[in-house]
Design an enzyme around this catalytic site. Structure first.
Site, short mmCIF file in Angstrom:
data_model
loop_
_atom_site.label_atom_id
_atom_site.label_comp_id
_atom_site.label_asym_id
_atom_site.label_seq_id
_atom_site.Cartn_x
_atom_site.Cartn_y
_atom_site.Cartn_z
N ASP A 237 0.80 -1.24 0.00
CA ASP A 237 0.00 0.00 0.00
C ASP A 237 0.83 1.28 0.00
O ASP A 237 1.98 1.31 0.39
CB ASP A 237 -0.96 0.02 1.19
CG ASP A 237 -0.25 -0.12 2.54
OD1 ASP A 237 0.74 -0.87 2.62
OD2 ASP A 237 -0.67 0.54 3.51
N GLU B 291 -0.69 -1.95 5.08
CA GLU B 291 0.23 -1.97 6.22
C GLU B 291 0.17 -0.69 7.03
O GLU B 291 0.40 -0.69 8.23
CB GLU B 291 1.67 -2.21 5.73
CG GLU B 291 2.67 -2.51 6.85
CD GLU B 291 3.09 -1.29 7.66
OE1 GLU B 291 3.27 -1.42 8.88
OE2 GLU B 291 3.23 -0.21 7.08
N GLU B 292 -0.14 0.43 6.35
CA GLU B 292 0.00 1.75 6.98
C GLU B 292 -1.12 2.07 7.96
O GLU B 292 -1.98 2.92 7.70
CB GLU B 292 0.10 2.84 5.90
CG GLU B 292 1.30 2.71 4.97
CD GLU B 292 2.62 3.10 5.64
OE1 GLU B 292 2.62 3.42 6.84
OE2 GLU B 292 3.64 3.07 4.95
N HIS C 83 7.60 8.51 4.69
CA HIS C 83 6.36 9.28 4.92
C HIS C 83 6.56 10.78 4.64
O HIS C 83 5.69 11.58 4.96
CB HIS C 83 5.79 9.07 6.33
CG HIS C 83 5.34 7.66 6.58
ND1 HIS C 83 4.43 7.32 7.55
CD2 HIS C 83 5.68 6.49 5.98
CE1 HIS C 83 4.23 6.01 7.54
NE2 HIS C 83 4.99 5.48 6.59
ZN LIG Z 1 5.22 3.47 6.32
ZN LIG Z 2 6.49 0.76 5.42
#
Ligand SMILES: [Zn+2]
Ligand SMILES: [Zn+2]
Length: 390
Positions: free
Chosen positions: A78, A136-137, A362
């Site tokens: 993702d 995952e986030e 990020h």
């Molecule tokens: Zn991340």
């Molecule tokens: Zn990651």
């Protein structure tokens, strides 16, 4: 077969795949295009493919030539809700969505590992279960896959995963036994007092003053309650109270996060945060409601699995470039798999200061050195071959 040379030969394909995914990022549980590419490519390689696991998850099974254990290799797919601010020719084509964590690279690596191991298929004793995970986030993709039965039929005996990491330069690999990434908690505290006139505080119970004391007192948890040889973070991220300068509000709300590596330290920190909120509130005549929710447990690596990965990494980057002590104060939902199955989650250095590839994960300008892709594929394939060598 020399996986390092073989992975280098796949470099152009690795980069093309990664850039295609980077142009077309998809948020958690919406990785429809990405999952379609994964399923098609695994199918073309002749793997037994299952799709739609926890919505967009894909599993590919590669049977070795002989019988043996089942090894799970996990790759996340993702992207993040971030507007990209890079100027590359593979910049995100989707407004407000960006592969700012490197999961585009992880998918490309996973597909390359499948190709590498396929060429060694007859020599493998056991099977490889490729798990391409959605969300995952912070959206619970790993938990959803566990609930959907990804750890059954066949049940993995060992699980490996990796993350490209700009916390280390290209060419370095980090394999740390024990707690390697932090547990992540989100907490929310509501302080309720009695609203009143800003000029008549003695007739009110002021939650703003109480909030200020709570923020200050929370600083003592890490400073005074955690062993200096351990580590933890208690952060206050938001404070909200009041609407007017001359009114004492009835309520103040604080939210924040707690990060710890060691489960025992975690217990201690949570207990102290609770006691401080309660004690300060009582002293200042307001009531307190504290809600602490675990997002991700700490990621704990198995030492035998780490030894396996370390040996594979040394064969690719040399022993002098394998770090065994560093940890990453961030949360990873691979931790949910590693609660069920022993394994190792390791980091592939991907920063390159000379090329300006230094932004953290990020960040809207995050990018990584793509030369890390073949190194990662070679190490993962090498670790798998070692484990399935009979
Ligand atoms: Zn991340
Ligand atoms: Zn990651």
């Amino acid at each position: 077969m020399d996986f390092k040379a073989a992975a280098e030969a796949l470099a152009a394909e690795l980069i093309a795949t990664r850039r295609d995914l980077h142009r077309h990022p998809e948020l958690g549980f919406q990785e429809v295009r990405t999952a379609g590419i994964v399923a098609r490519r695994l199918g073309e390689l002749g793997l037994e493919v299952r799709t739609g696991i926890a919505q967009t998850g894909v599993v590919g099974l590669l049977q070795g030539g002989r019988d043996g254990p089942t090894l799970m290799l996990r790759f996340d797919m993702d992207a993040l809700p971030i507007q990209e601010r890079n100027q590359t020719d593979y910049v995100s084509q989707t407004a407000g969505v960006m592969h700012a964590c490197g999961h585009d690279g992880h998918v490309a690596i996973g597909l390359a590992v499948a190709r590498l191991l396929l060429q060694e298929r007859q020599r493998l004793a056991g099977r490889v279960k490729f798990v391409f995970q959605p969300a995952e986030e912070g959206l619970g993709g790993a938990e959803a896959m566990v609930r959907a039965g990804v750890l059954a039929d066949p049940r993995p005996d060992l699980a490996l995963g990796l993350h490209l990491w700009n916390g280390a330069p290209l060419g370095r690999v980090v394999v740390t036994a024990g707690p390697a990434m932090s547990a992540g908690e989100i907490w929310r505290c509501t302080l309720r007092g009695r609203g009143g006139h800003g000029a008549q505080p003695h007739e009110a119970a002021d939650p703003v003053v109480a909030a200020a004391y709570v923020v200050t007192a929370l600083q003592s948890v890490v400073a005074r309650n955690v062993n200096p040889e351990d580590t933890a973070v208690v952060t206050v991220g938001t404070i909200h109270a009041g609407d007017a300068f001359n009114i004492i509000p009835a309520e103040a709300t604080l939210t924040g996060t707690i990060r710890t590596y060691d489960p025992a330290v975690r217990e201690r920190v949570l207990a102290r945060v609770g006691a401080i909120v309660e004690g300060v509130a009582a002293a200042l005549e307001v009531s307190a409601e504290l809600d602490i929710k675990l997002l991700t447990p700490s990621l704990i690596n198995d030492s035998a699995a780490c030894a396996l990965v370390r040996a594979a990494a040394e064969a690719v980057v040399g022993a002098e470039n394998v770090d065994t002590q560093r940890r990453w104060m961030a949360s990873e939902d691979m931790a949910f798999f590693l609660q069920e199955v022993p394994g190792c989650f390791f980091f592939i250095g991907s920063a390159n200061a000379g090329r300006g590839l230094i932004y953290p994960h990020h960040n809207p300008q995050f990018d990584f050195d793509e030369a890390a892709l073949p190194l990662a594929a070679a190490i993962m394939a090498g670790a798998a071959r070692r484990y399935l060598s009979g």
